[in-house]
Design a protein around this motif. Sequence first.
Motif, PDB file in Angstrom:
ATOM      1  N   GLN A 117       3.158   9.843  -9.933  1.00  0.00           N
ATOM      2  CA  GLN A 117       2.395  10.147 -11.150  1.00  0.00           C
ATOM      3  C   GLN A 117       1.854  11.575 -11.095  1.00  0.00           C
ATOM      4  O   GLN A 117       1.946  12.323 -12.079  1.00  0.00           O
ATOM      5  CB  GLN A 117       1.238   9.144 -11.296  1.00  0.00           C
ATOM      6  CG  GLN A 117       0.509   9.292 -12.620  1.00  0.00           C
ATOM      7  CD  GLN A 117      -0.678   8.349 -12.774  1.00  0.00           C
ATOM      8  OE1 GLN A 117      -0.938   7.483 -11.937  1.00  0.00           O
ATOM      9  NE2 GLN A 117      -1.415   8.529 -13.852  1.00  0.00           N
ATOM     10  N   ILE A 118       1.313  11.965  -9.953  1.00  0.00           N
ATOM     11  CA  ILE A 118       0.782  13.332  -9.819  1.00  0.00           C
ATOM     12  C   ILE A 118       1.918  14.341  -9.969  1.00  0.00           C
ATOM     13  O   ILE A 118       1.772  15.372 -10.627  1.00  0.00           O
ATOM     14  CB  ILE A 118       0.058  13.493  -8.467  1.00  0.00           C
ATOM     15  CG1 ILE A 118      -1.217  12.638  -8.455  1.00  0.00           C
ATOM     16  CG2 ILE A 118      -0.263  14.964  -8.177  1.00  0.00           C
ATOM     17  CD1 ILE A 118      -1.938  12.591  -7.126  1.00  0.00           C
ATOM     18  N   ASP A 173       3.784   5.442  -5.858  1.00  0.00           N
ATOM     19  CA  ASP A 173       3.561   5.448  -7.311  1.00  0.00           C
ATOM     20  C   ASP A 173       2.542   6.510  -7.707  1.00  0.00           C
ATOM     21  O   ASP A 173       2.724   7.236  -8.684  1.00  0.00           O
ATOM     22  CB  ASP A 173       3.034   4.082  -7.781  1.00  0.00           C
ATOM     23  CG  ASP A 173       4.117   3.020  -7.743  1.00  0.00           C
ATOM     24  OD1 ASP A 173       5.298   3.380  -7.584  1.00  0.00           O
ATOM     25  OD2 ASP A 173       3.775   1.827  -7.865  1.00  0.00           O
ATOM     26  N   LEU A 174       1.460   6.562  -6.947  1.00  0.00           N
ATOM     27  CA  LEU A 174       0.392   7.511  -7.257  1.00  0.00           C
ATOM     28  C   LEU A 174       0.900   8.951  -7.119  1.00  0.00           C
ATOM     29  O   LEU A 174       0.658   9.798  -7.985  1.00  0.00           O
ATOM     30  CB  LEU A 174      -0.782   7.251  -6.310  1.00  0.00           C
ATOM     31  CG  LEU A 174      -2.037   8.081  -6.460  1.00  0.00           C
ATOM     32  CD1 LEU A 174      -2.556   8.038  -7.884  1.00  0.00           C
ATOM     33  CD2 LEU A 174      -3.110   7.566  -5.499  1.00  0.00           C
ATOM     34  N   SER A 227      -7.662  11.888  -5.410  1.00  0.00           N
ATOM     35  CA  SER A 227      -6.869  10.657  -5.307  1.00  0.00           C
ATOM     36  C   SER A 227      -6.784  10.158  -3.870  1.00  0.00           C
ATOM     37  O   SER A 227      -5.976   9.281  -3.576  1.00  0.00           O
ATOM     38  CB  SER A 227      -5.469  10.900  -5.871  1.00  0.00           C
ATOM     39  OG  SER A 227      -5.549  11.217  -7.238  1.00  0.00           O
ATOM     40  N   ASP A 228      -7.566  10.718  -2.962  1.00  0.00           N
ATOM     41  CA  ASP A 228      -7.667  10.272  -1.552  1.00  0.00           C
ATOM     42  C   ASP A 228      -6.426  10.568  -0.720  1.00  0.00           C
ATOM     43  O   ASP A 228      -6.214   9.930   0.315  1.00  0.00           O
ATOM     44  CB  ASP A 228      -7.941   8.748  -1.463  1.00  0.00           C
ATOM     45  CG  ASP A 228      -9.136   8.307  -2.286  1.00  0.00           C
ATOM     46  OD1 ASP A 228     -10.149   9.024  -2.255  1.00  0.00           O
ATOM     47  OD2 ASP A 228      -9.062   7.255  -2.939  1.00  0.00           O
ATOM     48  N   LEU A 229      -5.582  11.523  -1.146  1.00  0.00           N
ATOM     49  CA  LEU A 229      -4.298  11.669  -0.473  1.00  0.00           C
ATOM     50  C   LEU A 229      -4.327  12.556   0.772  1.00  0.00           C
ATOM     51  O   LEU A 229      -3.415  12.509   1.585  1.00  0.00           O
ATOM     52  CB  LEU A 229      -3.251  12.172  -1.473  1.00  0.00           C
ATOM     53  CG  LEU A 229      -3.019  11.173  -2.616  1.00  0.00           C
ATOM     54  CD1 LEU A 229      -2.199  11.791  -3.727  1.00  0.00           C
ATOM     55  CD2 LEU A 229      -2.344   9.913  -2.094  1.00  0.00           C
ATOM     56  N   GLU A 283       2.985  14.342 -13.764  1.00  0.00           N
ATOM     57  CA  GLU A 283       1.992  14.824 -14.731  1.00  0.00           C
ATOM     58  C   GLU A 283       1.423  16.195 -14.379  1.00  0.00           C
ATOM     59  O   GLU A 283       1.031  16.946 -15.264  1.00  0.00           O
ATOM     60  CB  GLU A 283       0.836  13.813 -14.841  1.00  0.00           C
ATOM     61  CG  GLU A 283       1.278  12.521 -15.500  1.00  0.00           C
ATOM     62  CD  GLU A 283       0.156  11.498 -15.608  1.00  0.00           C
ATOM     63  OE1 GLU A 283      -1.029  11.868 -15.486  1.00  0.00           O
ATOM     64  OE2 GLU A 283       0.485  10.309 -15.793  1.00  0.00           O
ATOM     65  N   LYS A 284       1.339  16.503 -13.092  1.00  0.00           N
ATOM     66  CA  LYS A 284       0.650  17.734 -12.698  1.00  0.00           C
ATOM     67  C   LYS A 284       1.567  18.786 -12.075  1.00  0.00           C
ATOM     68  O   LYS A 284       1.360  19.981 -12.273  1.00  0.00           O
ATOM     69  CB  LYS A 284      -0.479  17.411 -11.700  1.00  0.00           C
ATOM     70  CG  LYS A 284      -1.489  16.391 -12.190  1.00  0.00           C
ATOM     71  CD  LYS A 284      -2.392  16.979 -13.254  1.00  0.00           C
ATOM     72  CE  LYS A 284      -3.312  15.917 -13.826  1.00  0.00           C
ATOM     73  NZ  LYS A 284      -4.081  16.444 -14.961  1.00  0.00           N
ATOM     74  N   GLU A 289       0.826  -1.211   0.000  1.00  0.00           N
ATOM     75  CA  GLU A 289       0.000   0.000   0.000  1.00  0.00           C
ATOM     76  C   GLU A 289       0.864   1.267   0.000  1.00  0.00           C
ATOM     77  O   GLU A 289       0.576   2.228  -0.698  1.00  0.00           O
ATOM     78  CB  GLU A 289      -0.905  -0.017   1.227  1.00  0.00           C
ATOM     79  CG  GLU A 289      -2.067   0.935   1.101  1.00  0.00           C
ATOM     80  CD  GLU A 289      -2.964   0.849   2.317  1.00  0.00           C
ATOM     81  OE1 GLU A 289      -3.147   1.871   2.973  1.00  0.00           O
ATOM     82  OE2 GLU A 289      -3.455  -0.271   2.613  1.00  0.00           O
ATOM     83  N   VAL A 308      -6.688  17.536  -7.463  1.00  0.00           N
ATOM     84  CA  VAL A 308      -6.255  16.213  -7.940  1.00  0.00           C
ATOM     85  C   VAL A 308      -5.849  15.337  -6.747  1.00  0.00           C
ATOM     86  O   VAL A 308      -6.234  14.175  -6.646  1.00  0.00           O
ATOM     87  CB  VAL A 308      -5.072  16.347  -8.931  1.00  0.00           C
ATOM     88  CG1 VAL A 308      -4.470  14.988  -9.255  1.00  0.00           C
ATOM     89  CG2 VAL A 308      -5.527  17.044 -10.208  1.00  0.00           C
ATOM     90  N   MET A 341       2.167   1.777  -3.340  1.00  0.00           N
ATOM     91  CA  MET A 341       1.081   2.283  -4.177  1.00  0.00           C
ATOM     92  C   MET A 341       0.928   3.802  -4.001  1.00  0.00           C
ATOM     93  O   MET A 341       0.744   4.536  -4.967  1.00  0.00           O
ATOM     94  CB  MET A 341      -0.208   1.598  -3.711  1.00  0.00           C
ATOM     95  CG  MET A 341      -1.123   1.153  -4.801  1.00  0.00           C
ATOM     96  SD  MET A 341      -2.546   0.370  -4.011  1.00  0.00           S
ATOM     97  CE  MET A 341      -2.273  -1.303  -4.437  1.00  0.00           C
ATOM     98  N   ILE A 342       1.039   4.237  -2.749  1.00  0.00           N
ATOM     99  CA  ILE A 342       0.971   5.675  -2.461  1.00  0.00           C
ATOM    100  C   ILE A 342       2.111   6.393  -3.175  1.00  0.00           C
ATOM    101  O   ILE A 342       1.921   7.418  -3.819  1.00  0.00           O
ATOM    102  CB  ILE A 342       1.032   5.931  -0.934  1.00  0.00           C
ATOM    103  CG1 ILE A 342      -0.230   5.393  -0.255  1.00  0.00           C
ATOM    104  CG2 ILE A 342       1.242   7.416  -0.619  1.00  0.00           C
ATOM    105  CD1 ILE A 342      -0.149   5.313   1.258  1.00  0.00           C
TER     106      ILE A 342
END
Lengths: 386, 260
Positions: A19-20, A15-16, A49-51, A23-24, A9, A45, A12-13
């Motif tokens: 990505q943000i 990686d996410l 994405s629940d962050l 890209e952002k 998990e 964003v 996963m955080i």
Amino acid sequence: MINYLLTEEQEMIRDLCRQITDEKIRPVAAELDKTEEFPWEIMKVMAKSDLFGLYIDEKYGGMGGGILELSIATEEFSKGCGGIAICYAASALGTLPILILGSEEQKQKYIPDLAAGKHLAAFGITEPAAGSDASAMQTTAVKKGDKYILNGTKHFITNGGEAEIYTVVAMTDKSKGSRGASIFIVEKGTPGFTFGKKEDKLGIRASATNELNFVDCEIPAENLLGKEGQGFIGAMRVFDKSRPGIGAQAVGIAQGALDHAIRYARERKQFGKSISSFQGIQFMLADMATQVEAARALVYASAREVDSGVTKNYGMHSAMSKLYASDVAMKVTTDAVQIFGGYGYMKEYPVEKYMRDAKITQIYEGTNQIQRSIIALGLIKEAAGS
Amino acid sequence: MNIIVCIKQVPDTTQVKIDPKTNTLIREGVESIINPFDMYAIEEGVRLKEKFGGKVIAITMGPPQAEAALREAISLGCDDGILVSDRAFAGSDTLATSYTLAMAVKKIETFDIIICGKQASDGDTAQVGPGIAAHLNIPQVTYVKHIKEADEEAITVERMTEEGSEILRSPLPCLITVVKEINEPRIPSLKGKMKAKKAELTCWKAIDIDCDDERLGLNGSPTQVVRIFTPPPRAQGEILEGDPQETTSKLVEMLKDSIQ
């Protein structure tokens, strides 16, 4: 990067958030540094994405993680822009007083929207005459019936003006000195609560740093967090938990600058060779990478200790993580500018921004001198066996 | 509204290299991603679901590792993923692929819209989407850049053409292929990623879909690849210099020559 044996998990955080960031954040970092525009688009964003709920209990709509998860996210964002990252992390700082001192009702009322990122939070303690010496605080809160009346000025407040929810430290009994401070929840839009000037800063310019003015600002008595007099100890407990997040910001800024420096060293040719083939540059890169990794290890270890709930005296260790990581960030970003040479000094290239952004990590959430005091006090207490 | 999104796993084209001897893709060590155009299809499908309710099913034909593409689609808001995978499908060209996918779609009971990316970044044929619609005998609109209206009966879309755009209305069910102008794909949520990791995917083999074996894989693929080559870079053009009168006559002569 060392394998820190993160859970699936946590990976996963990362990686996410990466990505943000790619890209952002990266595409707008230089522009927001110039315009000082608050990164609302990116906050949205992150919210979607629940962050914003990473470190918040699931029963309040969070993801059930802790300070380590928050640190991983802050580090990744900071690789792209330390200013945008702190808009995110400062909301956690403003939320922590409610999580630490708040009643069940207060948590139910405020935390879900903060966990969802619908609202940002900000923490207000610093005043013009009360920086490291928080006990010199002038802002007062006087109880009148079922209200408190706030008067005074807070300054250098990150997310000031942009946040919806403010946790504010004020003196409820000046005669008791530091034991006379209390923390209150103040909502944006409360009559008597206005914002002063927005600061023009050296770095982290995408973030908003603002003055909070309270003039006979009436708030409901139920907005008191914990009890009267718990303000200082509460604030210290907040900082004990929040410091790894600043350490993570520093690690991210340092890593971001190092990544640029490595890439540049491979591309830049002088004397007919890429400068990465020169030992002078190689040794610099090796030292930078080693320092960043050591800082990261300390930040993760201290975040894990905070989250474990096993030890009580984690404050001195979280102070070490903030102190060390921020000093590393300053050094590594300065060296990154050096590797870029003249280009590094120019705003057209990305590294000078990292150097400007790094400086604040040595100053805020307690200057590094204050961190050393906390660590020393911890050492002496430990030796005294208390 | 029930939506099916057809996706394809492709090599990440930003990393792709061509073997100069065989002129084929070097796939080793290259990360697989969802075909970039399919990301817009997924986003549009999820947006339709958010607006009208219903379900989005992502479907892909490919080897077992294409499962990763379906999980990513679920992290982006799709509800289910179906992997159509069988050795019998190996060597499928666009005809066999679109036939196989159409037969798989038939097995999904009800759907209102099928959305595909306009083409895949590896083959660039833009034939599979239209092929599926043809096999299913449903209307198709290609190169859609905007869904203007949708209800239970019909959909009104704007499609890109070389000259500009056209506005078309189609009854449902129908198939659309989308271009990148249609939306900005979202970044997944953490909850979506966690759901995707745990999601149970459906896997259909050839025997699970009602299909004619002769039309699958190599047998069902009339396409013959005669030769693959990297085209030579475009040669430099010729610039005619002189006064307009002179160069115009020269140009006309040259054009006449080139026709003969």
